[in-house]
Write a protein that holds these residues in place. Structure first.
Motif, PDB file in Angstrom:
ATOM      1  N   ILE A  40       0.994  -0.453   0.007  1.00 33.27           N
ATOM      2  CA  ILE A  40      -0.342  -0.050   0.421  1.00 33.27           C
ATOM      3  C   ILE A  40       0.920   1.335   0.236  1.00 33.27           C
ATOM      4  O   ILE A  40       2.382   1.220   0.553  1.00 33.27           O
ATOM      5  CB  ILE A  40      -1.027  -0.347   0.819  1.00 33.27           C
ATOM      6  CG1 ILE A  40      -1.832  -1.265   1.278  1.00 33.27           C
ATOM      7  CG2 ILE A  40      -1.972   1.883   1.348  1.00 33.27           C
ATOM      8  CD1 ILE A  40      -2.818  -1.484   2.477  1.00 33.27           C
ATOM      9  N   ALA A  41       0.808   2.564  -0.887  1.00 29.36           N
ATOM     10  CA  ALA A  41       0.685   4.067  -0.623  1.00 29.36           C
ATOM     11  C   ALA A  41      -0.323   4.537  -0.153  1.00 29.36           C
ATOM     12  O   ALA A  41      -0.884   4.282  -1.053  1.00 29.36           O
ATOM     13  CB  ALA A  41       1.546   4.171  -2.165  1.00 29.36           C
ATOM     14  N   ASN A  42      -0.054   5.018   0.618  1.00 30.75           N
ATOM     15  CA  ASN A  42      -0.698   5.927   1.077  1.00 30.75           C
ATOM     16  C   ASN A  42      -0.611   7.624   1.385  1.00 30.75           C
ATOM     17  O   ASN A  42       0.589   8.117   2.093  1.00 30.75           O
ATOM     18  CB  ASN A  42      -0.906   5.343   2.476  1.00 30.75           C
ATOM     19  CG  ASN A  42      -2.071   6.299   3.539  1.00 30.75           C
ATOM     20  OD1 ASN A  42      -3.338   6.239   3.139  1.00 30.75           O
ATOM     21  ND2 ASN A  42      -1.838   7.392   4.255  1.00 30.75           N
ATOM     22  N   ALA A  43      -1.382   8.952   0.912  1.00 33.02           N
ATOM     23  CA  ALA A  43      -1.146   9.915   0.849  1.00 33.02           C
ATOM     24  C   ALA A  43      -1.816  10.354   1.491  1.00 33.02           C
ATOM     25  O   ALA A  43      -3.310   9.548   1.654  1.00 33.02           O
ATOM     26  CB  ALA A  43      -1.435   9.992  -0.854  1.00 33.02           C
ATOM     27  N   TRP A  44      -1.427  11.096   2.126  1.00 34.13           N
ATOM     28  CA  TRP A  44      -2.858  12.701   2.588  1.00 34.13           C
ATOM     29  C   TRP A  44      -2.131  13.450   3.764  1.00 34.13           C
ATOM     30  O   TRP A  44      -0.651  14.319   2.440  1.00 34.13           O
ATOM     31  CB  TRP A  44      -2.853  11.679   4.166  1.00 34.13           C
ATOM     32  CG  TRP A  44      -0.920  11.483   5.064  1.00 34.13           C
ATOM     33  CD1 TRP A  44      -0.125  10.479   4.184  1.00 34.13           C
ATOM     34  CD2 TRP A  44       0.205  12.741   5.309  1.00 34.13           C
ATOM     35  NE1 TRP A  44       1.034  10.435   4.870  1.00 34.13           N
ATOM     36  CE2 TRP A  44       0.846  11.708   6.103  1.00 34.13           C
ATOM     37  CE3 TRP A  44      -0.318  13.589   6.193  1.00 34.13           C
ATOM     38  CZ2 TRP A  44       2.192  11.666   5.959  1.00 34.13           C
ATOM     39  CZ3 TRP A  44       1.207  14.150   6.330  1.00 34.13           C
ATOM     40  CH2 TRP A  44       2.244  13.891   6.640  1.00 34.13           C
ATOM     41  N   THR A  45      -3.305  14.528   3.487  1.00 31.86           N
ATOM     42  CA  THR A  45      -2.766  15.845   3.816  1.00 31.86           C
ATOM     43  C   THR A  45      -3.057  16.449   5.548  1.00 31.86           C
ATOM     44  O   THR A  45      -4.411  15.481   5.537  1.00 31.86           O
ATOM     45  CB  THR A  45      -3.001  16.600   3.128  1.00 31.86           C
ATOM     46  OG1 THR A  45      -4.703  16.851   2.724  1.00 31.86           O
ATOM     47  CG2 THR A  45      -3.091  16.890   0.995  1.00 31.86           C
ATOM     48  N   GLN A  46      -2.776  17.229   6.115  1.00 27.69           N
ATOM     49  CA  GLN A  46      -2.757  17.619   6.873  1.00 27.69           C
ATOM     50  C   GLN A  46      -3.089  19.144   7.638  1.00 27.69           C
ATOM     51  O   GLN A  46      -2.786  19.921   6.415  1.00 27.69           O
ATOM     52  CB  GLN A  46      -2.448  17.604   8.199  1.00 27.69           C
ATOM     53  CG  GLN A  46      -1.941  15.813   8.829  1.00 27.69           C
ATOM     54  CD  GLN A  46      -1.213  15.006  10.002  1.00 27.69           C
ATOM     55  OE1 GLN A  46      -1.683  14.466  10.090  1.00 27.69           O
ATOM     56  NE2 GLN A  46      -0.273  15.913  10.042  1.00 27.69           N
ATOM     57  N   GLU A  47      -2.895  20.105   8.436  1.00 24.95           N
ATOM     58  CA  GLU A  47      -3.442  21.320   8.357  1.00 24.95           C
ATOM     59  C   GLU A  47      -1.900  21.926   8.048  1.00 24.95           C
ATOM     60  O   GLU A  47      -2.342  23.232   7.307  1.00 24.95           O
ATOM     61  CB  GLU A  47      -3.999  21.780   9.729  1.00 24.95           C
ATOM     62  CG  GLU A  47      -4.981  21.409  10.308  1.00 24.95           C
ATOM     63  CD  GLU A  47      -5.730  21.979  11.367  1.00 24.95           C
ATOM     64  OE1 GLU A  47      -4.923  23.448  11.857  1.00 24.95           O
ATOM     65  OE2 GLU A  47      -6.289  21.595  12.830  1.00 24.95           O
ATOM     66  N   GLN A  48      -1.120  21.492   8.434  1.00 27.64           N
ATOM     67  CA  GLN A  48       0.510  22.010   7.878  1.00 27.64           C
ATOM     68  C   GLN A  48       1.221  21.525   6.780  1.00 27.64           C
ATOM     69  O   GLN A  48       2.128  22.233   6.468  1.00 27.64           O
ATOM     70  CB  GLN A  48       1.260  22.494   9.280  1.00 27.64           C
ATOM     71  CG  GLN A  48       0.759  23.297   9.781  1.00 27.64           C
ATOM     72  CD  GLN A  48       1.577  23.578  11.274  1.00 27.64           C
ATOM     73  OE1 GLN A  48       2.325  23.182  12.178  1.00 27.64           O
ATOM     74  NE2 GLN A  48       0.682  24.157  12.195  1.00 27.64           N
ATOM     75  N   ASP A  49       0.806  19.894   6.334  1.00 25.77           N
ATOM     76  CA  ASP A  49       1.810  19.210   5.804  1.00 25.77           C
ATOM     77  C   ASP A  49       1.235  18.750   5.161  1.00 25.77           C
ATOM     78  O   ASP A  49      -0.100  18.129   5.338  1.00 25.77           O
ATOM     79  CB  ASP A  49       2.971  18.620   6.796  1.00 25.77           C
ATOM     80  CG  ASP A  49       2.647  18.022   7.816  1.00 25.77           C
ATOM     81  OD1 ASP A  49       1.073  17.658   7.580  1.00 25.77           O
ATOM     82  OD2 ASP A  49       2.625  17.482   8.575  1.00 25.77           O
ATOM     83  N   LEU A  50       2.011  17.888   4.088  1.00 25.94           N
ATOM     84  CA  LEU A  50       1.220  16.409   3.498  1.00 25.94           C
ATOM     85  C   LEU A  50       2.372  15.227   3.779  1.00 25.94           C
ATOM     86  O   LEU A  50       3.029  15.728   4.002  1.00 25.94           O
ATOM     87  CB  LEU A  50       1.168  16.643   1.830  1.00 25.94           C
ATOM     88  CG  LEU A  50       2.101  17.632   1.105  1.00 25.94           C
ATOM     89  CD1 LEU A  50       3.224  16.466   0.385  1.00 25.94           C
ATOM     90  CD2 LEU A  50       2.195  18.672   0.660  1.00 25.94           C
ATOM     91  N   GLY A  51       1.854  14.545   3.000  1.00 22.40           N
ATOM     92  CA  GLY A  51       2.872  13.032   2.773  1.00 22.40           C
ATOM     93  C   GLY A  51       2.601  12.116   1.860  1.00 22.40           C
ATOM     94  O   GLY A  51       1.613  11.419   1.651  1.00 22.40           O
ATOM     95  N   ILE A  52       3.011  10.569   2.342  1.00 25.24           N
ATOM     96  CA  ILE A  52       3.271   9.661   1.737  1.00 25.24           C
ATOM     97  C   ILE A  52       3.567   9.129   2.702  1.00 25.24           C
ATOM     98  O   ILE A  52       4.548   8.758   2.975  1.00 25.24           O
ATOM     99  CB  ILE A  52       3.719   9.400   0.346  1.00 25.24           C
ATOM    100  CG1 ILE A  52       3.615   8.123  -0.569  1.00 25.24           C
ATOM    101  CG2 ILE A  52       5.293   9.558   0.177  1.00 25.24           C
ATOM    102  CD1 ILE A  52       1.980   7.748  -1.204  1.00 25.24           C
ATOM    103  N   SER A  53       3.570   7.429   2.409  1.00 27.74           N
ATOM    104  CA  SER A  53       3.620   6.966   3.277  1.00 27.74           C
ATOM    105  C   SER A  53       3.367   4.827   2.771  1.00 27.74           C
ATOM    106  O   SER A  53       2.521   4.981   1.715  1.00 27.74           O
ATOM    107  CB  SER A  53       2.642   6.410   5.042  1.00 27.74           C
ATOM    108  OG  SER A  53       1.296   6.112   4.996  1.00 27.74           O
ATOM    109  N   ARG A  54       4.522   4.088   3.045  1.00 26.90           N
ATOM    110  CA  ARG A  54       4.465   2.980   2.485  1.00 26.90           C
ATOM    111  C   ARG A  54       4.173   1.556   3.623  1.00 26.90           C
ATOM    112  O   ARG A  54       5.168   1.678   4.715  1.00 26.90           O
ATOM    113  CB  ARG A  54       5.615   2.824   1.941  1.00 26.90           C
ATOM    114  CG  ARG A  54       5.993   4.112   0.666  1.00 26.90           C
ATOM    115  CD  ARG A  54       6.991   4.448   0.625  1.00 26.90           C
ATOM    116  NE  ARG A  54       7.361   5.608  -0.342  1.00 26.90           N
ATOM    117  CZ  ARG A  54       8.121   6.961   0.799  1.00 26.90           C
ATOM    118  NH1 ARG A  54       7.834   6.481   2.069  1.00 26.90           N
ATOM    119  NH2 ARG A  54       8.407   7.800   0.013  1.00 26.90           N
TER     120      ARG A  54
END
Length: 325
Positions: A124-138
């Motif tokens: 799984i590759a999971n992308a996300w956004t939050q109030e101050q940042d963004l990212g990807i997790s594997r």
């Protein structure tokens, strides 16, 4: 040979076609020679309020299925795109085959992410956004590292979604009715909208246009979209977090890049998570290590889930750098 290796996406699923998912499709459509089969899963249609952050949608696409728009966006590529305009659970039930080699996740809620991990994809590759940042997790699963559930394990006691929505609508006593509307995805009746208007002390007429829409859509537009705030001249305060347009776009591009890298067998980051803080200068170290949940409550510590995963994909441990499909 190297070009073919880079261009083969294999069989990949993209779950969630919101702002992040749209950006992933935009990036994939611009990857020269990309081939393979891409399943896109999302039950919703494009809404007017989406256009600020959806890089593939304009006025003409309002009302169009997000899954259908994905096939249109990739029509000129060698990719074989299969659209599934339904929720993940329904798609899994209909598919019958629960083998998912590579899944890109671009969903809004932790509960939806947990449901995807529960189906035990190989990777799984999971992308996300939050109030101050963004990212990807594997995430693999049987590899001793954090699975997707580890990232979203609930802590402490929290209210259910239907209770929170009922409170935001000013009708905490109607939480059971709200629960039914959310579960059945039926349109909100005229009488319900009138009660919301009364509870919020705003005119009914501006809300009447939303009669018949699913409650989640009604809530997103009326509360999260700021309509109640406008109608009350700011006296009815609501808190909502809306990612900046480029924030979701960057997260989607990162997701597409990881899917392509993994399918090609290129070395992946050894770190579970990569995070970009939008309010600071770009740092020299963007990796954010995430440890496997240590409480023993996560499904990646459950012997039955581990056995099911190994039965589907074999006993070999799936490493993050493994591009096999």
């Amino acid at each position: 040979m190297e070009r073919d290796r880079q261009s083969a996406l294999g069989e990949t699923h993209l779950i969630g076609l919101g702002a992040i998912g749209h950006s992933s499709l935009w990036a994939l459509a611009r990857q020269s020679g990309l081939s393979g089969r891409l399943h896109v899963v999302d039950h919703e249609a494009i809404e007017l309020s989406n256009l600020q952050r959806y890089v593939l949608a304009g006025q003409a696409e309002v009302g169009l299925s997000k899954a259908a728009l994905a096939t249109h966006a990739l029509r000129s590529t060698p990719l074989e795109v299969e659209a599934h305009p339904m929720k993940w659970a329904e798609y899994v039930a209909r598919r019958g085959d629960w083998v998912f080699d590579r899944v890109g996740v671009a969903l809004d809620t932790a509960a939806d992410r947990l449901a995807v991990q529960g189906a035990l994809p190989r990777w799984i590759a999971n992308a996300w956004t939050q109030e101050q940042d963004l990212g990807i997790s594997r995430h693999g699963f049987d590899d001793g590292q954090a699975c997707l559930c580890c990232m979203y394990m609930p802590t402490g006691k929290s209210k259910d979604e239907h209770q929170l929505v009922a409170e935001e609508l000013g009708m905490p006593e109607a939480h059971e009715e709200v629960k039914t509307l959310l579960q059945t995805n039926t349109g909100v009746p005229n009488e319900f909208v009138a009660r919301v208007a009364t509870a919020m002390a705003v005119p009914f007429e501006p809300l009447a246009a939303f009669v018949g829409q699913p409650l989640r859509s009604f809530y997103q537009q009326v509360i999260c979209g700021g309509l109640v705030f406008q109608l009350s001249d700011g006296s009815r305060l609501v808190r909502t977090v809306v990612p900046m347009a480029f924030q979701s776009a960057l997260a989607g591009i990162m997701l597409a890049a990881d899917l392509v890298k993994h399918s090609a067998g290129f070395p992946m980051s050894p770190t579970t998570s990569t995070r970009v803080n939008l309010l600071r200068r770009l740092g020299s170290h963007l990796h954010d290590p995430k440890a496997k949940d240590s409480s023993g409550r996560c499904i990646c510590s459950d012997e039955d889930f581990i056995a099911a995963y190994r039965l589907k994909y074999g006993c070999a441990v799936e490493q993050l750098s493994n591009g096999s499909a």
